[in-house]
Scaffold this motif. Sequence first.
Motif, PDB file in Angstrom:
ATOM      1  N   SER A  14      -5.091   0.953   7.998  1.00 38.60           N
ATOM      2  CA  SER A  14      -6.000   0.355   8.971  1.00 38.60           C
ATOM      3  C   SER A  14      -6.621  -0.893   8.357  1.00 38.60           C
ATOM      4  O   SER A  14      -7.308  -0.816   7.332  1.00 38.60           O
TER       5      SER A  14
ATOM      6  N   CYS B 147      -9.827   0.641   6.239  1.00 38.52           N
ATOM      7  CA  CYS B 147      -9.267   1.215   5.015  1.00 38.52           C
ATOM      8  C   CYS B 147     -10.267   1.150   3.873  1.00 38.52           C
ATOM      9  O   CYS B 147     -11.049   0.200   3.766  1.00 38.52           O
TER      10      CYS B 147
ATOM     11  N   ASP C 124      -8.353  -3.280  -2.355  1.00 42.25           N
ATOM     12  CA  ASP C 124      -7.054  -2.980  -1.780  1.00 42.25           C
ATOM     13  C   ASP C 124      -6.255  -2.091  -2.723  1.00 42.25           C
ATOM     14  O   ASP C 124      -6.732  -1.712  -3.799  1.00 42.25           O
ATOM     15  N   CYS C 125      -5.022  -1.782  -2.337  1.00 37.31           N
ATOM     16  CA  CYS C 125      -4.207  -0.867  -3.127  1.00 37.31           C
ATOM     17  C   CYS C 125      -3.843  -1.441  -4.491  1.00 37.31           C
ATOM     18  O   CYS C 125      -3.747  -0.716  -5.475  1.00 37.31           O
TER      19      CYS C 125
ATOM     20  N   ASN D 169      -7.785   5.963   5.452  1.00 38.89           N
ATOM     21  CA  ASN D 169      -7.163   5.079   6.439  1.00 38.89           C
ATOM     22  C   ASN D 169      -6.378   3.946   5.776  1.00 38.89           C
ATOM     23  O   ASN D 169      -6.675   2.765   5.976  1.00 38.89           O
ATOM     24  N   PRO D 170      -5.369   4.262   4.969  1.00 33.60           N
ATOM     25  CA  PRO D 170      -4.704   3.251   4.139  1.00 33.60           C
ATOM     26  C   PRO D 170      -4.073   2.098   4.905  1.00 33.60           C
ATOM     27  O   PRO D 170      -3.964   0.992   4.371  1.00 33.60           O
TER      28      PRO D 170
ATOM     29  N   THR E  29       0.832  -1.202   0.000  1.00 35.35           N
ATOM     30  CA  THR E  29       0.000   0.000   0.000  1.00 35.35           C
ATOM     31  C   THR E  29       0.866   1.252   0.000  1.00 35.35           C
ATOM     32  O   THR E  29       0.626   2.194  -0.773  1.00 35.35           O
TER      33      THR E  29
END
Length: 484
Positions: A406, A410, A426-427, A403-404, A368
């Motif tokens: 968390s 997130c 997700d990222c 909140n990347p 991330t």
Amino acid sequence: MESWSVDEVCNWLMQRNLGELVPKFREEEVSGAALLALNDRMVQQLVKKIGHQAVLMDLINKYQQQNNGLQSFTYSCEITPPKSPEANSGKNMKHVFARCETVQWTNSYVLPEFPYDVQCILAERKCPDHSMRIRIIEFLQADMTKYLEGSLYPNSQQYNVVVNALLQAYPFLDEDGNGFLLWKRALKDRFKYVRRPIEDDEQVIRNKCKFGHRRGQTKKSSAENRCDEIQMVQIKEEIVYLEGHDTEMDEHIIWFKQEYMKTERNWEEVDKRMNKTLEMRRKMISNRAPLKEILRLFPFLRCPYELFREFQLLTHMDIYKKTVEILEIYSENILTLYSVRNNPINVMLRENLKQHTEEDILKYMKMTATCLLLPDVFGDDSSLFAAVNEEVKVLTPVLEVKNPFSVNTCEFALYIEKEKLAQLDDCTMALAALLAAFHVFGIQCPKRIHNTFNFLESLILEMKSPQSLPKKIKRKLEFECLNI
């Protein structure tokens, strides 16, 4: 004639015993380009006396007939403009011959020669103020109207060609990477402004009736009094169109809308129908159809899976798989770069790593951080890449990240034109969706994020194995290693 200033046009009128028109032409700032863009309706609004209308239109028509012999919009040598150093300069002649080569609307469109004061500002590479922007837009609108033979309805591709030509000639006008959208919007607004008072042009009336442009009037105008009749004609035309239309395509579009509303979807059938409608969809996108219209007809493009699949149909590459490989391979190298060591994202990462020991969570957090740090590594504008814990402010595709680091709270989302397109897991999925959106929807990448996307695309689209960072970043790593 096209490059004449307002004064030269007025001198030309006086030479042809039309001196009474000079005050009005000065008031309306009718330059050479604007003069050639006049049609019957415009001349009627500009000139009161019928005799003067007839003489002026005859002169314009003769000039255009002479140009038709050259099969392009060129300057006539038979109508001699008032002598001036500027008109006789070699620069003007070079510009004339360049314009002769442009026969139709193509990507080789050549900008008209702007008035002298505008040229001075552009030559100094200064960002024009509001009044100067208006002059540039007015001149471009007049030039486009001439090319359209008096029509006031350019299509999206024609707008794009003109704006692209402007920004290629004067790159400093592309402010904040959003110059294309801003200038295109201004040009479209100028055409709307010109069309607004018109009540005696069939094309304008038809479109006003179609889109219901009453603008709060309590009493119908003469144009609107004809809406009922024109509306009936439009209904008949639409019936004929639907009867001859591709009923199979209509069935696909209706099915997409119904299936998209379901909780459990038939993804196999979705894939089949998306394949069958690919040609129509790509044609709409290439013609710059509004994004909202494309998503209305093909709502499944909001789903990350279908967005990735559309990308694969176009490039034969699995963008999600390649994105995972890139982040895994470059993660450690990027996170240890000195240039991003004190970056807020890296600081947040180190603080959160202390709270977890599970290998999967640690790997997730590092990937991330790698994703979010990419623009800073390449010296790009991170605001055009992702809005981390803040509101999205750009029109181009961008990620919204909350909140990347968390695990439980997130959130990743893809935005286009400040509206949410898709929620992402997700990222990795977010980065893949961001890259896919630019390609699938044919959106130009902003210059201030170009380095980052060029790096990613060179690995994904050209099918290169991601083994090392670009030379510039690699040299950074080697230099920092020597100084440790």
